[in-house]
Write a protein that holds these residues in place. Structure first.
Motif, PDB file in Angstrom:
ATOM      1  N   ASP A  32       1.545  -0.766  12.689  1.00 31.17           N
ATOM      2  CA  ASP A  32       2.314   0.156  12.312  1.00 31.17           C
ATOM      3  C   ASP A  32       3.291  -0.080  11.115  1.00 31.17           C
ATOM      4  OD1 ASP A  32       1.163   2.318  13.255  1.00 31.17           O
ATOM      5  OD2 ASP A  32       1.881   1.779  15.277  1.00 31.17           O
ATOM      6  N   ARG A  33       2.851  -0.431   9.970  1.00 34.41           N
ATOM      7  CA  ARG A  33       3.885  -0.753   8.803  1.00 34.41           C
ATOM      8  C   ARG A  33       3.860   0.627   7.896  1.00 34.41           C
ATOM      9  NH1 ARG A  33       6.593  -5.863   9.735  1.00 34.41           N
ATOM     10  NH2 ARG A  33       5.290  -6.436  11.709  1.00 34.41           N
ATOM     11  N   SER A  72       1.017  -1.305   0.065  1.00 38.87           N
ATOM     12  CA  SER A  72       0.036   0.074   0.005  1.00 38.87           C
ATOM     13  C   SER A  72       0.910   1.176  -0.022  1.00 38.87           C
ATOM     14  CB  SER A  72      -0.781   0.215   1.403  1.00 38.87           C
ATOM     15  OG  SER A  72      -1.660   1.156   1.252  1.00 38.87           O
ATOM     16  N   PRO A  73       0.447   2.208  -0.887  1.00 42.99           N
ATOM     17  CA  PRO A  73       1.314   3.479  -0.537  1.00 42.99           C
ATOM     18  C   PRO A  73       0.855   4.298   0.820  1.00 42.99           C
ATOM     19  CG  PRO A  73      -0.637   3.868  -2.134  1.00 42.99           C
ATOM     20  CD  PRO A  73      -0.547   2.395  -1.511  1.00 42.99           C
ATOM     21  N   TYR A  74       0.191   3.571   1.493  1.00 43.39           N
ATOM     22  CA  TYR A  74      -0.095   4.385   2.745  1.00 43.39           C
ATOM     23  C   TYR A  74       0.402   3.854   3.950  1.00 43.39           C
ATOM     24  CZ  TYR A  74      -3.746   5.924  -0.329  1.00 43.39           C
ATOM     25  OH  TYR A  74      -4.485   6.587  -1.591  1.00 43.39           O
ATOM     26  N   HIS A  75       0.417   4.560   5.084  1.00 46.35           N
ATOM     27  CA  HIS A  75       0.751   3.894   6.181  1.00 46.35           C
ATOM     28  C   HIS A  75      -0.287   3.148   6.841  1.00 46.35           C
ATOM     29  CE1 HIS A  75       3.078   3.847   9.980  1.00 46.35           C
ATOM     30  NE2 HIS A  75       1.812   4.010  10.693  1.00 46.35           N
ATOM     31  N   VAL A  76       0.043   1.718   7.237  1.00 43.58           N
ATOM     32  CA  VAL A  76      -0.965   0.820   7.687  1.00 43.58           C
ATOM     33  C   VAL A  76      -0.741   0.796   9.263  1.00 43.58           C
ATOM     34  CG1 VAL A  76      -2.098  -1.279   7.445  1.00 43.58           C
ATOM     35  CG2 VAL A  76      -0.897  -0.206   5.420  1.00 43.58           C
ATOM     36  N   LYS A  77      -1.799   0.957  10.013  1.00 43.54           N
ATOM     37  CA  LYS A  77      -1.683   0.858  11.477  1.00 43.54           C
ATOM     38  C   LYS A  77      -2.012  -0.743  11.801  1.00 43.54           C
ATOM     39  CE  LYS A  77      -2.654   3.909  14.195  1.00 43.54           C
ATOM     40  NZ  LYS A  77      -3.028   5.217  15.103  1.00 43.54           N
TER      41      LYS A  77
END
Lengths: 781, 469
Positions: free
Chosen positions: B209-210, B168-173
């Motif tokens: 938090d990746r 994902s281009p987003y921060h994944v909690k």
């Protein structure tokens, strides 16, 4: 008064003629529809599919023709068969059928009717059988008038022997050839009756079409000379005969030589010599008649002695040369099949491959009965009818049936040539019988007997009179036809002739009661012929399906009981690549293993893989599986077939070596022991041994027989139990039921547990069916 | 009334303008969004891999976010047949789903050739707002048989490769991945702790938090004996006749795309021990056809295939077909299915006077992948202005076909699509104009031909053509 009456009679006659013509036109149309639709059982009961073996080859050739065009077709060298030799298809195939279907297809497609090549091929035979029955009508009409023509056409449309070869899907040469045969005969008779060069030319063209279509054209080119000779010998020579014959030989031979498969055979082989000999004779006779007409009788005698003495010397010299030429060729200039026609024992002695084909065997008595059934009784009556009076045309028909009976007696396949003759004869017989009987009734009906003389014109009786006039008309037309005796009569005033014939007829009259009963019986017979068919049809349906796995021979018994065309159509409709049976619950079970195997080969092997099988399956493998085969049904190379036969009858290792040398990757074996399908490879195996042994002496038939008996059980010889065919067929067979019981041979097999060392099982076909087509492959490939 | 509509239209245009503007700006900043919770369920039970992705996203920037970007590794993107997204609206009980538009897109700083799809949200997210998205994407040809060749008695094992972490281009909690396997038999799988395998489910995660573009390749080696039925090429021809029938002809080129069959095929073994022998092979297929189907046939180049059953009721018809032989890995078969349908069920008239065909896209065979699907809609002769409305991008072109007694030819609208899965079975429309008078063209033509023929016959019979008198 007389004037008015005659004009009225004339208009009545034209009107009646018009009605008669329209009526017979519609009857013919219905006959055509009948001939077409009676052959559709196979499509309705099974599907629209090509039948048997040879039709698949023809279908494949047609596909090639429609795809690549006519020029490529003539030059087609087929590398998919007879590997590694190949086969020049364009030069070795009778192209008539293929070109016919190709043209039909092209015509339909140019009208934007998108029928597939397969559909066109499937329906070619029924269409041409409709044509054939029309041609029969024309031929018989030329011989004995319209009534006989219509009867013969109906009979031909329904004769089982012809149906068997022309059901929808049996796309074989005979399908169009029978039409061509009858049509050629019709044109010959027409030319003979009219003396018109136009018909003579058409005749040569029809003969050309026949040559294109079937090897059986030699029958025509021998029968017509025989007839010409007969006419000359019996003093019936006329210019019409000359016109009928001479152009046919010249044009016909030239045209025949254009067909690649015939080529120079048209002048080189002995089959054609009779026509040339008669050609010479007819010229001599023509010359003699010409000279006779110009010279006085005394001068003529002198001329004859002169010519005969010189001619004898020349003839002797020529015959000597001819005999020397013929004797120099090994088969005396005759092809194997023709020789086996002249000497029925020839094939079984010298060429096992011709003898191994079931349709080249002599027929059995029951098969006559089955193939032409009730016609067999009518034929003698027809022959008698042809002799009253004997004309050129009727003598031809008699000659035709006599020769056809002989040939059909030699080869069961030629029953097909016999069938039209039988139909024509029976048609003549039936129509003559009706003629005699109705006439007897007409002359004896109360109130109508005196009318014909008194010339009464009351309304009731006019019809009667018209009928008489009609029969008179028919007689006139019959008498207009040839035979020199009748020619003189033509000149006589019509009235006189009619009076005389009326008197003659009165002498022929039968008692009224007898004729009424006879007519009823005849009608009943006709009705019975069809009605029984309808009734029994339903009953037979089940019966036929129950016995569908039995051989044809066992069907014969059934046919003796019921002569019905419909059921015959049923019996002959099975496409042989599919079989159906009803399961006990009433469900339909379809055995479709042949196509299963071919589809598997076609989709799951490499395009260039070679498949070995016995030659029976060669055509189907190339057509349905599109794979290269070693041998096929065109048995032109005996050695090659013998090689495959040897491989099948050798032990595994030797067989593997043979197959390896032929690049074979798959071996196709048909085995019916599981479900009881009798025409499998084990039953054909002795032929493989015989044919193989004929070329490779180390294969000896006695090695495979125990005390002269062919068996595969524990009594079988070790050679038999170790040959490739046995091993491939019975590999792991014991695992199916634990006992390895072969349902075709009705015995347990001799050797149950063994392993294949050089081959492996690649695929075999479905469920519990009769046939497991086993594609087996060499493990080191 | 009219006024309010125009107002609404103006509003929409404005919104659209803003949207486009935002799209451009959003593309440059992917850290605007963070994924609070991601749950991925991968269904490996057939050869079509279905992935259900539930994302809870939050906008952490002030600028409103109107789209969410999904990222796929290039290997997966090639096998991607379909991406669908929907948003959940309303709470708990009155929950309903709204379909969202998904379009392929490009990002400037894509690492390693990553491919993107953007999901357009219904309402842009403002700061701190969250939304729940449900994404379904389908992968074909993603299970690699290993060993690549098996014999008749072996069962089929396949590799599935993916990442334990969602790309994902987003921060994944927080994220979890579940893999559903077809059987309990799993040869091996890569462990990325915490990893748990229980029953028929393999669980990766939860991971906390990746950062964007985290990737952790995993390989699962599992047993999958479901039929790997792949139609390499499917040609469906839909021929409309205004005399009341629609004729459909479907040409299939079927292949078993699983592990290749090697060595012997023993029929005896196959039939006597069906549960141990040839487990990965298949011998029948199910085609679901529309109700009121008639004149169904099933055949191939060499004739009718006699093994098929048709069950039909008022809702649907099911055709069970058996190829001529059971299909083992790598084996092929070709066949044709044809049937007729009543015209009134599929042909309608639109308000503007045009006619339209409403027919379903995709392959009627259940659980099959079609590598290349071509649909040819043959319109009746004389129809004009054909146009198609298909819910996903397809290639279109026009052809002409000549059929029974055609003079000018029939217009054929050809639709082509690669990589088609059962989820593509959705209705599509073909619009065209047609004047009913054209229906009479062919009967009239035939009638006039017969008329001329009889006239010619009359003329021939009434005139003496011979030269001689």
């Amino acid at each position: 008064m007389a004037d008015g009456e005659s004009s009225r009679e004339a208009t009545a006659r034209t009107l009646r003629n018009a009605f008669g013509n329209v009526f017979s036109f519609f009857i013919l149309l219905l006959i055509g529809i009948l001939a077409f639709s009676i052959r559709l059982f196979s499509v309705i009961k099974y599907e629209s599919v090509i039948h048997e073996f040879d039709p698949y080859f023809n279908y494949r050739v047609t596909q090639f023709l429609t795809k690549n065009g006519i020029y490529d077709f003539w030059n087609w060298f087929d590398d998919r068969t007879w590997y590694p030799l190949g086969r020049v298809i364009g030069g070795t195939v009778y192209p008539g059928l293929t070109l016919t279907a190709g043209t039909l297809w092209w015509l339909l497609n140019s009208l934007n009717i998108p029928l597939s090549v397969e559909t066109v091929c499937v329906f070619t035979a029924p269409i041409f059988s409709a044509f054939a029955s029309w041609a029969t009508y024309l031929l018989t009409k030329e011989v004995k008038g319209t009534g006989a023509g219509l009867t013969a056409a109906v009979l031909l449309a329904m004769v089982p022997s012809y149906i068997s070869r022309s059901v929808a899907g049996s796309y074989d040469n005979e399908a169009v050839a029978i039409f061509a045969l009858i049509f050629t005969f019709y044109l010959y008779i027409k030319t003979l009756n009219t003396g018109s060069l136009f018909y003579a030319t058409l005749n040569a063209l029809a003969y050309f079409y026949m040559v294109c279509s079937w090897g059986g054209y030699t029958f025509i080119i021998n029968l017509i000379p025989m007839h010409v000779l007969l006419c000359i010998v019996t003093g019936r020579y006329s210019s019409r005969l000359y016109i009928a014959y001479a152009p046919l030989v010249v044009l016909g031979t030239l045209l025949a030589a254009l067909v690649p498969v015939v080529g120079f055979n048209a002048v080189m082989t002995s089959e054609h010599f009779a026509s040339f000999l008669v050609f010479i004779i007819i010229h001599v006779v023509a010359l003699v008649y010409h000279v006779k007409g110009n010279l006085s009788p005394r001068m003529f005698k002198v001329a004859v002695t002169l010519v005969v003495s010189v001619g004898l010397v020349v003839c002797c010299a020529m015959i000597a040369v001819l005999i020397a030429l013929v004797a120099s060729s090994p088969t005396k200039g005759w092809s194997g099949r023709s020789l086996s026609l002249l000497d029925p024992t020839y094939a079984s002695k010298y060429i096992p491959i011709i003898a191994s084909v079931s349709e080249h065997q002599p027929p059995t008595w029951p098969s006559y009965f089955m193939d032409i059934n009730v016609l067999a009784f009518l034929v003698p009556a027809g022959i008698i009818a042809c002799f009253l009076p004997l004309s050129d045309a009727s003598s031809f028909v008699v000659l035709y049936i006599v020769t056809a009976v002989y040939f059909s007696g030699v080869m069961v396949r030629l029953m097909l040539v016999f069938a039209p003759a039988a139909c024509i004869m029976s048609g003549i017989a039936l129509s003559e019988a009706f003629n005699v009987l109705t006439r007897s009734i007409k002359f004896q009906l109360p109130g109508s007997s005196g009318i014909s003389q008194s010339g009464d014109t009351s309304m009731n009786t006019e019809g009667e009179q018209n009928d008489i006039a009609k029969t008179e008309k028919m007689d006139e037309t019959a008498k207009e036809r040839p035979s020199k005796k009748n020619k003189r009569k033509e000149k006589e005033p019509v009235v006189k002739a009619s009076i005389r014939s009326r008197i003659e007829r009165r002498l022929l009259v039968l008692p009224l009661e007898a004729s009424v009963i006879a007519i009823i019986l005849l009608v009943l017979l006709g009705a019975f012929y069809v009605k029984v068919a309808c009734k029994v049809d339903a009953a037979l349906n089940v019966h036929a399906l129950l016995t569908s796995t039995l051989e044809k021979s066992s069907r014969v018994g059934r046919w003796k009981l019921v002569h019905c065309v419909w059921a015959a159509a049923e019996a002959y409709s099975a496409p042989s690549i599919v079989l159906t049976t009803y399961s006990r619950e009433g469900g339909l079970h379809v055995f479709d293993d042949f196509r299963e195997a071919y589809a598997w080969l076609s989709h799951n092997t490499e395009v260039d893989d070679k498949v070995a099988s016995w030659w029976d399956y060669g055509y189907q493998t190339t057509a349905m599986a599109n794979r290269t085969v070693i041998v096929d049904n065109n048995t032109w190379n005996n050695t090659h077939i013998a090689t495959v036969g040897t491989a099948m009858s050798s032990p595994e290792k030797a067989a593997w070596e043979i197959f390896n040398s032929l690049d074979v990757k798959y071996v196709l074996v048909v085995f019916g022991g599981l479900v009881g399908y009798p025409s499998d490879d084990i039953n054909k195996f002795l032929w493989m041994v015989r044919i193989g042994g004929g070329v490779f002496p180390h294969i000896k038939e006695p090695d495979y027989l125990r005390d002269g008996q062919y068996r595969i059980d524990s009594q079988a010889t070790p050679t038999m139990l170790n040959c490739l065919m046995y091993k491939l067929s019975y590999y792991r067979f014991v695992e199916t039921d634990g006992k390895a019981f072969d349902r075709v041979r009705q015995t347990e097999i001799g050797k149950k547990y063994f392993k294949l060392t050089h081959f492996e099982e690649k695929a075999s076909s479905t469920s519990s069916p009769k046939r497991s087509g086993t594609g087996k492959r060499n493990p080191w490939h | 009334m009219a006024r309010s509509i125009s107002m609404e239209a103006a509003g929409l245009t404005l919104a659209f303008l803003i949207l486009t503007f935002l799209t451009i700006s959003a593309a440059s900043s992917t850290n605007q969004i963070q994924i609070l919770n991601a749950e991925r369920r991968i269904d490996l039970s057939s050869h079509i891999v279905k992935v259900f992705l539930t994302l809870k996203v939050e906008n952490v920037m002030t600028a409103p976010a109107s789209e969410i970007v999904l990222a796929f590794p290039p290997a997966q993107a090639d096998h991607l047949a379909l991406v669908k997204a929907q948003a959940a609206i309303g709470k708990k009980k009155k929950k309903s789903y709204v379909h969202l538009d998904v379009n392929p897109t490009e990002l400037p700083d894509a690492p390693n050739g990553t491919k993107y799809f953007s999901i357009s949200l219904l309402n842009p997210l403002s700061l701190g707002e969250t939304a729940t998205l449900e994404v379904l994407y389908i992968l074909t040809h993603s299970l690699k048989p290993f060993p690549a060749e098996i014999s008749q008695s072996e069962s089929q094992l396949v590799y599935f490769r993916d990442s334990a972490l969602i790309l994902s281009p987003y921060h994944v909690k927080q994220q979890t991945t579940f893999l559903k396997t077809p059987s309990t038999k799993v040869e091996s799988f890569t462990r990325v702790e915490p990893t748990k395998f229980a029953g028929r489910e393999l669980k990766y995660g939860p991971y906390e938090d990746r950062p964007p573009y985290s990737f952790s390749p995993v390989t699962v080696h599992l047993e999958n004996n479901s039929p790997f039925a792949v139609v390499e090429e499917l040609l469906r021809e839909v021929e409309i006749s205004h005399w009341g029938n629609i004729q459909i002809t479907e040409h299939y080129k079927l292949v078993h795309a699983g592990a290749r069959h090697k060595g012997v095929f023993s029929r005896v073994e196959y039939q006597s021990r069906p549960s141990f022998s040839g487990t990965s092979s298949f011998k029948h297929l199910l085609a679901s056809l529309p109700p009121r189907v008639h004149s169904v046939y099933y055949r191939d180049d060499i004739g009718n295939i006699s093994s098929s059953h048709l069950r039909s009721d008022y809702r649907k018809s099911e055709l069970e077909i058996e190829p001529r032989y059971p299909l083992f890995g790598g084996w092929k078969a070709t066949f044709v299915i044809g049937y007729g349908l009543p015209l009134e069920d599929f042909l309608f008239e639109s308000p503007d006077g045009k006619r339209y065909l409403n027919f379903s896209f995709g392959c009627p065979l259940a659980e099959t992948v079609v590598d290349k699907l071509t649909i040819k809609v043959v319109l009746p002769e004389g129809s004009k202005d054909p146009s198609a409305a298909v819910p996903f991008p397809v290639e279109q072109r026009l052809e002409t076909k000549y059929s029974y007694l055609d003079v000018v030819g029939r217009t054929v609208l050809v639709l082509e699509k690669k990589n088609v899965v059962p989820e593509h079975i959705t209705p599509f429309q073909v619009y065209y104009t047609f004047k009913p008078i054209f229906m009479l063209a062919e009967p009239l033509m035939l009638a006039s031909v017969f008329f001329l023929f009889f006239v010619a016959c009359l003329a021939y019979l009434h005139n003496d053509l011979s030269i001689r008198k």
